[in-house]
Structures are given as C-alpha cells and as structure tokens.
Scaffold this motif. Sequence first.
Motif, short mmCIF file in Angstrom:
data_model
loop_
_atom_site.label_atom_id
_atom_site.label_comp_id
_atom_site.label_asym_id
_atom_site.label_seq_id
_atom_site.Cartn_x
_atom_site.Cartn_y
_atom_site.Cartn_z
N GLU A 1 0.84 -1.21 0.00
CA GLU A 1 0.00 0.00 0.00
C GLU A 1 0.87 1.26 0.00
N GLY A 2 0.53 2.19 -0.86
CA GLY A 2 1.24 3.47 -0.90
C GLY A 2 2.58 3.40 -1.62
N GLY B 1 3.08 3.59 -4.70
CA GLY B 1 3.08 4.54 -5.82
C GLY B 1 2.64 3.93 -7.14
N LYS B 2 1.93 2.81 -7.09
CA LYS B 2 1.51 2.13 -8.32
C LYS B 2 0.61 3.04 -9.17
N THR B 3 -0.42 3.59 -8.53
CA THR B 3 -1.38 4.43 -9.27
C THR B 3 -0.68 5.64 -9.88
N THR B 4 0.23 6.23 -9.12
CA THR B 4 0.98 7.40 -9.60
C THR B 4 1.77 7.04 -10.86
N ARG C 1 -14.56 -7.10 -5.23
CA ARG C 1 -13.68 -6.13 -4.55
C ARG C 1 -14.36 -5.59 -3.29
N PHE D 1 -10.07 -13.56 -5.07
CA PHE D 1 -9.17 -12.81 -5.97
C PHE D 1 -9.02 -13.53 -7.32
N ARG E 1 -1.88 -4.31 -9.91
CA ARG E 1 -1.87 -5.58 -9.15
C ARG E 1 -2.32 -6.74 -10.03
N THR F 1 -1.30 -11.76 -5.19
CA THR F 1 -1.84 -12.98 -4.56
C THR F 1 -0.71 -13.79 -3.92
N TYR G 1 0.32 -11.53 -0.75
CA TYR G 1 -0.71 -11.37 0.29
C TYR G 1 -1.24 -12.73 0.78
N GLN G 2 -1.69 -13.56 -0.17
CA GLN G 2 -2.30 -14.82 0.27
C GLN G 2 -1.23 -15.91 0.44
N ARG H 1 3.01 7.43 4.00
CA ARG H 1 2.19 7.86 2.84
C ARG H 1 0.71 7.63 3.11
N ARG I 1 -2.24 10.58 3.31
CA ARG I 1 -3.46 10.49 2.51
C ARG I 1 -4.71 10.60 3.40
N PHE J 1 -7.01 -4.92 4.54
CA PHE J 1 -5.62 -5.36 4.64
C PHE J 1 -4.76 -4.34 5.39
N LYS K 1 12.25 6.66 -3.79
CA LYS K 1 12.71 7.84 -4.55
C LYS K 1 11.52 8.71 -4.96
N1 T5A Z 1 -4.95 -7.88 -2.81
C1 T5A Z 1 -5.05 -7.62 -4.16
C2 T5A Z 1 -4.69 -9.17 -2.34
O1 T5A Z 1 -4.63 -9.40 -1.13
N2 T5A Z 1 -4.53 -10.18 -3.23
C3 T5A Z 1 -4.63 -9.99 -4.58
O2 T5A Z 1 -4.50 -10.96 -5.36
C4 T5A Z 1 -4.90 -8.66 -5.07
C5 T5A Z 1 -5.02 -8.41 -6.53
C6 T5A Z 1 -6.30 -3.77 -3.08
C7 T5A Z 1 -6.03 -4.63 -1.87
O3 T5A Z 1 -6.25 -5.99 -2.22
C8 T5A Z 1 -5.13 -6.77 -1.86
C9 T5A Z 1 -3.97 -5.80 -1.82
C10 T5A Z 1 -4.59 -4.49 -1.40
O4 T5A Z 1 -4.57 -4.40 -0.01
P1 T5A Z 1 -5.97 -1.22 -3.63
O5 T5A Z 1 -6.70 -0.08 -3.04
O6 T5A Z 1 -6.26 -1.54 -5.04
O7 T5A Z 1 -6.26 -2.45 -2.69
O8 T5A Z 1 -4.40 -1.09 -3.57
P2 T5A Z 1 -3.47 -0.18 -2.69
O9 T5A Z 1 -2.10 -0.70 -2.84
O10 T5A Z 1 -3.99 -0.11 -1.29
O11 T5A Z 1 -3.53 1.23 -3.38
P3 T5A Z 1 -2.79 2.50 -2.89
O12 T5A Z 1 -3.47 3.64 -3.56
O13 T5A Z 1 -2.64 2.56 -1.39
O14 T5A Z 1 -1.31 2.34 -3.38
P4 T5A Z 1 -0.58 2.81 -4.67
O15 T5A Z 1 -1.50 2.87 -5.84
O16 T5A Z 1 0.62 1.97 -4.78
O17 T5A Z 1 -0.07 4.27 -4.30
P5 T5A Z 1 -0.46 5.71 -4.91
O18 T5A Z 1 0.17 5.92 -6.22
O19 T5A Z 1 -1.94 5.90 -4.78
O20 T5A Z 1 0.30 6.61 -3.88
C11 T5A Z 1 -0.05 6.64 -2.50
C12 T5A Z 1 0.28 8.05 -1.92
O21 T5A Z 1 1.70 8.23 -1.95
C13 T5A Z 1 2.06 9.34 -2.78
C14 T5A Z 1 0.83 9.64 -3.64
O22 T5A Z 1 0.75 11.00 -3.99
C15 T5A Z 1 -0.31 9.20 -2.74
O23 T5A Z 1 -0.67 10.22 -1.84
N3 T5A Z 1 3.22 8.92 -3.57
C16 T5A Z 1 4.49 9.28 -3.28
N4 T5A Z 1 5.00 10.07 -2.33
C17 T5A Z 1 6.36 10.22 -2.32
N5 T5A Z 1 7.20 9.62 -3.23
C18 T5A Z 1 6.71 8.83 -4.19
N6 T5A Z 1 7.54 8.24 -5.06
C19 T5A Z 1 5.29 8.63 -4.26
N7 T5A Z 1 4.49 7.91 -5.08
C20 T5A Z 1 3.23 8.08 -4.63
#
Ligand code: T5A
Length: 209
Positions: A14-15, A17-20, A52, A71, A98, A103, A106-107, A147, A151, A158, A191
């Motif tokens: 989590e966090g 930076g995948k979405t970014t 989901r 999943f 993801r 999987t 996590y699992q 992070r 947010r 999780f 980074k």
């Molecule tokens: N799951 C999923 C399983 O258990 N098994 C599986 O098989 C699958 C497919 C899904 C959940 O399901 C679980 C895993 C997960 O817990 P989700 O919401 O889709 O949940 O996924 P998350 O990882 O929780 O999404 P996040 O949004 O938290 O993470 P991201 O996308 O990795 O992060 P992002 O880009 O949104 O960035 C988070 C924050 O950090 C900042 C951003 O601006 C944002 O505020 N940021 C940075 N800050 C500093 N430096 C950087 N380089 C940064 N990059 C981003």
Amino acid sequence: MTPESFFISLEGIEGSGKTTQIKHIEKLLIDKGYRVLTLREPGGTEFGEKLREAILKSSTPLHPLAECHLFLASRAQLLKEKILPFLLVPKSVIILDRYIDSTMAYQGKARRLGLETVLELHRHDPLNLLPHRTYFLDINLETSLERQKLRGQQKDYFESEETEFHLNLIDGYREMAQIFPERILTIDASKTPEDISKVIDIDLGKILK
Ligand code: T5A
C-alpha cells in the motif's frame, strides 16, 4: 495475443506509488501510439467490482483460501472479459494495477497459504497468462505508513493488519522478484515519482522498440 501486444503489471505494498506511475506509463504509451487499457485488481469488471467490495469491506476475517479464491475469481473474469480480447489487437497494451504477484505476496506469503500453492492455482487457463513485464515498487513499511497517513483515508481490510503481516508482504514480493528475475523489475520506490518514472521509461524504451 498478437506479437505486438504487451501486458504490464505494477506491484507493491500500500502506498508504493503504483497508481501514480500507472498514470505516467499510460500517457507515455498513448503518446507513442499504443492502444492502452488500464485495469485494477480486484475489480475491472462488473462482477470483479462486486468481489472487490465483498473482500475489502468484509466485516469478518475470511479464511485465507476463501480470500484467495475470491481474488482468482475476479482475475479469471477480468482475463475473459477484458484482457484477452484487448490483447488480440496489435499495438495494444494492458496496464494492470496488481495481478498474480499480489496474490503470491498477500495470500501465499502473508496469509501463509504458501507460494507453491498459489502458483499451482495459476497453472490453469486462463490464469496461466503472465505479464511480459512487472514493475515491483519496493518501499519499506515506514514509508508505506507515512504515505497512508498523509493520505488520511480510513484503513481497509488489509491495511488494518498487524506489522508482521506487512513485513511478510514485503518478503513475499522480494521472493517473487528472485523467482522471476526476467519478468519482475524491482525499483527503489522511496525515490521521487520523477526518478521512478525515469527508470520505467528506460526499461520500456528497451522493451517496446
Ligand atoms: N490484494 C489484491 C490481495 O490481497 N490479493 C490480490 O491478489 C490482489 C489483486 C487492493 C487490496 O487488495 C489486496 C492488496 C490491497 O490491499 P488497492 O486499493 O487496489 O487495494 O491497492 P493499494 O495498494 O492499497 O492502493 P494504494 O493507492 O494505497 O497504493 P498505490 O496505488 O501503490 O499508491 P499511490 O500511487 O496511490 O500513492 C499513495 C500516496 O503516496 C504518494 C501519492 O501521492 C499518494 O498520496 N506517492 C508518493 N509520495 C512520495 N514519493 C513517491 N515516489 C510517491 N508515489 C506516490
């Protein structure tokens, strides 16, 4: 899948930076003339989005095997409805937030089902489709928690787990990167977003000639 189509996944805790980074990759590929479809897991289809909701909003702890199969059900449907048909057209790229490595981490690792058990479940069609390239955005737990705090959202199913669970996730991802060194590129995601994007740009430049 045509030889000119491509499948990319992004992984990390989590966090990380995948979405970014996905937003960056999407723009880069569209500018290069690719047809791009970005999807997330779990979800990406009507059925998958219901799963989901069922998993991430679950008020009771699920059995690890039940969790894993939910999943996989979401993934199989996503492959059938979206990924496989899209990749039939040349110059198409799927970007997935993801996939199998989540999987596994996590699992398989953190819920202790075992990496081999989860890999075995992926030996059957259509789940046996692996990405061409996976970017594993590697951060430590402290950075992830900072992070998440910045947010300020409520913790999900999780995110509310104990520290040990999250440390095992990181170990699980790192093990996967060792098992699949050709597919998984580990990037130091502590980074800046711009520095991470540069690493991805260089790598994509080599792959998508
Ligand atoms: N799951 C999923 C399983 O258990 N098994 C599986 O098989 C699958 C497919 C899904 C959940 O399901 C679980 C895993 C997960 O817990 P989700 O919401 O889709 O949940 O996924 P998350 O990882 O929780 O999404 P996040 O949004 O938290 O993470 P991201 O996308 O990795 O992060 P992002 O880009 O949104 O960035 C988070 C924050 O950090 C900042 C951003 O601006 C944002 O505020 N940021 C940075 N800050 C500093 N430096 C950087 N380089 C940064 N990059 C981003």
